[in-house]
Write a protein that holds these residues in place. Sequence first.
Motif, mmCIF file in Angstrom:
data_model
loop_
_atom_site.group_PDB
_atom_site.id
_atom_site.type_symbol
_atom_site.label_atom_id
_atom_site.label_comp_id
_atom_site.label_asym_id
_atom_site.label_seq_id
_atom_site.Cartn_x
_atom_site.Cartn_y
_atom_site.Cartn_z
ATOM 1 N N UNK A 197 0.823 -1.207 0.000
ATOM 2 C CA UNK A 197 0.000 0.000 0.000
ATOM 3 C C UNK A 197 0.859 1.260 0.000
ATOM 4 N N UNK A 198 2.051 1.172 0.572
ATOM 5 C CA UNK A 198 2.987 2.301 0.509
ATOM 6 C C UNK A 198 4.394 1.775 0.432
ATOM 7 N N UNK A 199 5.310 2.675 0.089
ATOM 8 C CA UNK A 199 6.714 2.296 0.001
ATOM 9 C C UNK A 199 7.564 3.366 0.681
ATOM 10 N N UNK A 200 8.708 2.891 1.154
ATOM 11 C CA UNK A 200 9.725 3.782 1.708
ATOM 12 C C UNK A 200 10.770 4.033 0.637
ATOM 13 N N UNK A 201 11.272 5.248 0.620
ATOM 14 C CA UNK A 201 12.406 5.571 -0.246
ATOM 15 C C UNK A 201 13.416 6.320 0.608
ATOM 16 N N UNK A 202 14.691 6.004 0.452
ATOM 17 C CA UNK A 202 15.698 6.767 1.200
ATOM 18 C C UNK A 202 15.712 8.209 0.716
#
Length: 161
Positions: free
Chosen positions: A96-101
């Motif tokens: 449903x969501x993603x992390x990005x540095x």
Amino acid sequence: MGTNEPKSDTPDASAQAEGRGDLDSILGFHIRLAHGAVYRHFTETFTDLGLTQKQVSVLWTVAEQPGLFQADLGQQLQMDRATTTEIINRLAARDLLRREPSPLDRRKSSLHLQPEGERVLEEARTSILAHETWLKERFSDAEVATLIGLLTRIHSLPPTD
């Protein structure tokens, strides 16, 4: 939107209060009962989506602020770091969501909705509208505004040591 007449099939408050004595004068007791009623209805409304109130709040906030840092999200929603991380892990596991540095600080993660998160959030918004209608129909528009102001005074208090 709202009315001054409560719409409920339950007995009036005075009948429900019988036998509670001084407990009925405790504000925190009434806040707990109100929270329980609102939470039960929310849970019933969101059964098909499999989301909690906090998860919906995270999706909604990330949708409105793409790229928001995880730490800032926790502060905005008044959640501790462990709770924020756990919710984000669950939402990421469901795609449903993603992390990005962050390109500026690799120690920070920015958050973005995935296409499935956008779809689920749209369904959640429909359910929230139904839930809010259920809740607000117990009050006039002026009472809703007053209640939000009063509750904000409580949840905006700084933590005590």
